[in-house]
Design a protein around this motif. Structure first.
Motif, short mmCIF file in Angstrom:
data_model
loop_
_atom_site.label_atom_id
_atom_site.label_comp_id
_atom_site.label_asym_id
_atom_site.label_seq_id
_atom_site.Cartn_x
_atom_site.Cartn_y
_atom_site.Cartn_z
N GLY A 217 9.62 10.06 12.21
CA GLY A 217 9.20 11.45 12.19
C GLY A 217 9.06 11.97 10.78
O GLY A 217 9.13 11.23 9.79
N ILE A 218 8.86 13.27 10.67
CA ILE A 218 8.66 13.88 9.37
C ILE A 218 9.38 15.23 9.37
O ILE A 218 9.41 15.93 10.38
CB ILE A 218 7.14 14.05 9.08
CG1 ILE A 218 6.88 14.40 7.62
CG2 ILE A 218 6.50 15.07 10.00
CD1 ILE A 218 5.40 14.27 7.22
N GLY B 195 0.61 13.25 6.32
CA GLY B 195 0.45 13.25 7.76
C GLY B 195 1.57 12.45 8.40
O GLY B 195 2.26 11.70 7.73
N SER B 196 1.72 12.64 9.69
CA SER B 196 2.72 11.87 10.40
C SER B 196 2.17 11.53 11.78
O SER B 196 1.47 12.32 12.40
CB SER B 196 4.01 12.70 10.52
OG SER B 196 5.02 11.93 11.14
N ASP B 197 2.50 10.33 12.20
CA ASP B 197 2.06 9.86 13.52
C ASP B 197 3.29 9.40 14.29
O ASP B 197 3.47 8.22 14.58
CB ASP B 197 1.07 8.70 13.32
CG ASP B 197 0.67 8.06 14.65
OD1 ASP B 197 0.82 8.73 15.69
OD2 ASP B 197 0.24 6.89 14.63
N LYS B 203 -3.14 7.73 14.57
CA LYS B 203 -3.73 8.69 13.62
C LYS B 203 -2.73 9.84 13.44
O LYS B 203 -1.85 10.04 14.27
CB LYS B 203 -5.04 9.22 14.16
CG LYS B 203 -4.86 10.12 15.37
CD LYS B 203 -6.08 10.21 16.23
CE LYS B 203 -6.34 8.89 16.93
NZ LYS B 203 -7.34 8.91 17.97
N ALA B 204 -2.90 10.59 12.35
CA ALA B 204 -1.98 11.70 12.10
C ALA B 204 -2.10 12.76 13.19
O ALA B 204 -3.21 13.20 13.52
CB ALA B 204 -2.26 12.32 10.74
N SER B 336 -6.16 11.19 0.00
CA SER B 336 -4.77 11.48 -0.35
C SER B 336 -3.82 10.82 0.64
O SER B 336 -2.79 10.26 0.26
CB SER B 336 -4.55 12.99 -0.41
OG SER B 336 -3.20 13.28 -0.69
N LEU B 337 -4.17 10.88 1.92
CA LEU B 337 -3.34 10.22 2.94
C LEU B 337 -3.21 8.73 2.62
O LEU B 337 -2.12 8.15 2.68
CB LEU B 337 -3.96 10.40 4.33
CG LEU B 337 -3.82 11.77 4.99
CD1 LEU B 337 -4.57 11.79 6.32
CD2 LEU B 337 -2.36 12.13 5.21
#
Lengths: 364, 364, 364, 364
Positions: A217-218, B195-197, B203-204, B336-337
């Motif tokens: 997670g984030i 981003g986080s998946d 994908k994010a 950037s990702l």
């Protein structure tokens, strides 16, 4: 030791009066003295028709036999010398956040307390609110599922501090809460920080902090001194349910949303490896539940935990180690800001602790 | 040309029905045809007892003399070929956001429209809400002072798209609004994206986007498909006042807060250069004002602007260039990702425009 | 008399601790004693390490030379005997709401204070909040225009009182606020009350109170002990603007709405009398303004006013007369309930005051 | 009859366009004509490129074979003549609220429909919202326990109607909802109404309506045309749980509060009768639950029910009888206003219905 524990509060400035009020109101404690270099300030905090002693010398406080523990509410750079002196004098110690101004000082404080067998507690006040305690319990219960993301927003029109930026001023609250509610504490894989100083104040007044968690997670923290609207909100997004904590809504501080996305990835035989995953997405639109929470002042719970950990000869739930973990992230924030927002891995504080000193047992 | 302009809507899927309803309800327009490969879907959108034609061939639509303009609401990767064919056939073109799936395609569309002297408009719908129009005006008036920070939050339980991530799905809204309200359009110094998946969707699904602005301020966008609570909020923090836009609060969509921090840096004579700056901080705690806003559907304003720009032979307020600027930031997000959140400078789209083609004049 | 005024608090039950805290925290006052029949309860309120005296006899308190004033926080039916004894002993008196349990007792208290030239103050706490003070000022300024209607809602899950119904428990707050903000005080033309006792508690737990005002407007109060949601809201509808006070929304307690209905009635010559009025209705849709209010505890302001009125030898802003006016409406509520909701004209309290006693001058 | 039912909408003014849109969008219906004395108004409602017929004569509409049913959206005093003509022509009838302007007319309509075996439906639109349907179900399920009180607030800046007061304009919504959710329909013991005309508009613009219910509870309705803030809220207080419906909060329209007061009255042996009741009060502080509700437009559900009741040859859930019960309370409101707020017992409408006519069966 069923009688009240003798306490002295050191520092009668911004936070000291709150500590004085709560030690005074607790039957666990006997507040015997308040210490400040400014005698009048200390007198004003104690008020008239009181027999609580006013002290202006740290040495005098530490020499008193009726002082079992001290609560330190002085500027951050003075925490370490005062705490180390108090531990050397055999006193249990409570320290305002942040635990210290450097990792080195904080680790020295932890090691000193371990070696002396004394309680070192960080005043992570929010961890003693009924709401944060509830969040910790509900995360631990698995009701939310895996933690997918945590968003924390702490913005308001804040005093621009002369010595620290908005991250050091506000983010310790968010970081200490994350440390408290995440199983195993806050140990992010990396820290990326972006700050802005649009007024030219010489330090970041607006800050964004992104932390990928080991679990996948984030966590994201937004702190801001320039916002005319006050927001204190944290969202804990889980794979099963999502919790929203809105601390400024006393009628509905916490809500648990039974809605979300379910993603099922199935292995399919006989296909080439690239195509073996078929993903199925589904959505749940369930109820929202708002749990009834007790209303009790956090500081009242905090001073009770301090007394209880001393009596039980155990580590408090927000011990020195928690303070060190928070500092470790704050240090990485500074490095990331200096590197233009590049991700920085925080120092693992456990490497620095004195391996020979055993420390107090953790509460069962 | 005071009579109604002939229009065809191409694509009767998710967004098409909204366009059909608004073209149909506008006295500026005569909606003569709806085109979709799926004839039944187009018929359902038009409904019974109607003489609007159903078309299943793009060529047939473009060959019609009663079609002056087309509105394209098809998947993003088909925008460019359809728009280029329509422009080649002499039709004015409205395109759903994002303008195209690549910068190259988008620039080709802009150049084709310039050379043909036709209107190319991007449907940045939010720019046609009374709220966003108000924000643009109040920023331009200087009432907010310098822009210190902009925070945009767009989170809800969203459909996980098969082909795009959460940035491409949701952030075009925020970016097009920023492009619209910032004097000179959105031209950030850099773009940092995290981003986080956490679900493993490939994908994010949760995204944070930070953009230092040339003016010294910072813009931040939070998009999230996994949030059970829906938030549509933008804060525009200025040096004089701060504007809060809460799009889900119809009784108080916009509020202007006359409170904030004033920082005065004065030169002091006779001191050494380092010490010549004395900073004075003061706080204002003024009133909040909630302006009365008209209630009008954004799409209704949008189709009116499309007709008006065609009749006035001028560029619409959300022209193709605006669409290109938004794409330029989306491209930088992707870079950037891929670079772990490192700051990326977006491509300056103006370098790519055909210098010889003049384009339509901007509205006075 | 610039030194602190000596005070004693009588009654250490529900409200007494709040009074103790505020007298103690005020530099205007020297809290010398707390009196309660239950000595332990009084001791708990005072706390450890204090030299404030504990008294268990009213006579002992009234005999003390260092007591200039007493604050009475005992059950309502004991207010009159304690206050009359205190006034007879030459002490200024502050009384919790309601001033007394009968009009006769209340009038006797007012007359006794007038004859002794002492301050008699009713603790209408809400009148000392910054919000209510603001409302009073804005009504007096004419900014709202004529008062068209006032709606007050005070509902929450409340303790069902053994001796009083929901009107006597909660409505004194609303009535004292109305008395404070209406120019000339609360003097309704009539009182219609409807109550309900759906649980069979033996008294009204839900109540509605309608009061046509002499000015042509109407005031309505809704009190309810059975509501799980807590609402504290008052709307003051004026012919020019409308004020909304939401006491549970600290970020926006008061908002002033510049929208409403304008009705113009014009005399038209040459028509028969019946038709001479042509009414024109228009609507204003203006801005909302949220004034910045100071945050200060009401009780702190209240004890300051008590000290100031004693020093200034003047009537406090919530004097005994205000308490009598509130009682007069409460009496009419009881009569209306007994008459099935029929409108009852409240007793005019001024008829009962001792005409010979002059009383303290009203504050300039 | 699985094919679409032929419909005509009569009246293209304020509400007619909404009916047109929903009949047009429903596969249950074939909207064949729109009728209005003002042909241009009817044309504008239908729009361009449509083959729906425009009629300007009621007779022409009623003579059409392709019209099975009519929907009447004309001024209230014309409802009865149009409906009676339509029923005489064998058409099913839907009527806007209020069903008629007098009880006599309304009863004549109900009797005519019964005798003709045709559907007569009142458009109590709110009863077709997912929220009100949910409330009806939850009340019926017993989850709330006994109904203790119902508070309904419907206030906003409203058009001052030339012919009706605020009770006739707004309260039909509240009354029709109460009729729908209360088991057995709305049959209050009495009606007490207080109105105010502070602007001198010649009719009540602010109104309060109190209705003791046979069950022991109480219902209260507050309607107001002069309020700049818009509130649409209903609280249904039950002995077990309390439901709050806030129609302007789409994210949390309904919440169910599991908190309240429990009152236990026990018989005690051996004491004199007066003392035999010992009352024990306890409080529950449980969770709040916010159920997930579908989002569907009420009018869409309403036209579906109209079609379904015609096809099923059964009474619709908001039939003519429901319209008559609402009118019966509105009549009592007028009498109570004339009697200064005195309680009035509403006429029992069932006494007036034609005993010989059987009517359509109620839906199972």
């Amino acid at each position: 030791m069923s009688q009240a524990v003798g306490a002295a509060v050191i520092g009668a400035g911004y936070w000291g009066p709150n500590l004085v009020r709560n030690f005074r109101g607790s039957s666990d404690w006997d507040l015997v003295a308040v210490c400040d270099l400014d005698e009048d300030r200390a007198k004003r905090v104690v008020g008239a028709r009181s027999t609580i002693d006013i002290e202006t010398s740290l040495e005098a406080v530490l020499a008193r036999d009726d002082v079992d523990a001290v609560a330190i509410a002085t500027p951050a750079h003075t925490h370490a010398p005062i705490a180390l002196a108090a531990l050397a004098a055999g006193k249990h110690v409570l320290v305002e956040k942040p635990l210290a101004d450097t990792m080195e000082s904080a680790i020295a404080m932890v090691n000193a307390a371990r070696e002396a067998g004394l309680v070192l507690m960080t005043d992570h006040t929010y961890c003693y609110t009924p709401a944060v305690k509830y969040i910790r319990d509900v995360v631990a219960s698995g009701e939310l599922g895996d933690i997918l993301y945590i968003d924390s927003v702490r913005i308001n029109l804040g005093l621009i501090q002369p010595d620290v930026d908005v991250f050091w001023d506000l983010a310790p609250h968010d970081l200490s809460i994350l440390d408290f509610i995440l199983p195993g504490g806050l140990r992010p894989e990396a820290v990326s920080a972006n700050g802005s100083d649009p007024l030219g104040a010489g330090k970041a007044c607006v800050g964004y902090l992104t932390m990928p968690l080991a679990s996948g997670g984030i966590a994201h923290v937004n702190v801001n001194w320039l916002s005319p609207t006050k927001i204190r909100q944290m969202v804990v997004g889980g794979s099963r349910r999502t919790l929203v904590w809105d601390d400024l809504n006393p009628q509905q501080r916490i809500s648990i949303h039974d809605r979300g996305v379910d993603l099922t990835t199935q292995a399919i035989d006989g296909l080439d490896p690239e195509a073996r995953k078929a993903t199925s997405v589904s959505y749940r639109l369930g109820d929202i539940t708002v749990p009834a929470l007790p209303e009790r002042e956090a500081l009242s719970n905090m001073v009770a935990e301090f007394a209880d950990s001393i009596r039980g000869k155990r580590a408090p739930v927000t011990d020195g180690d928690a303070g060190v973990r928070v500092l470790s992230v704050l240090n990485a924030v500074g490095e990331s800001l200096a590197a233009g927002g590049a991700p920085i891995r925080p120092q693992d504080e456990a490497d620095e602790f004195d391996k020979l000193a055993v420390g107090l047992p953790v509460a069962g």
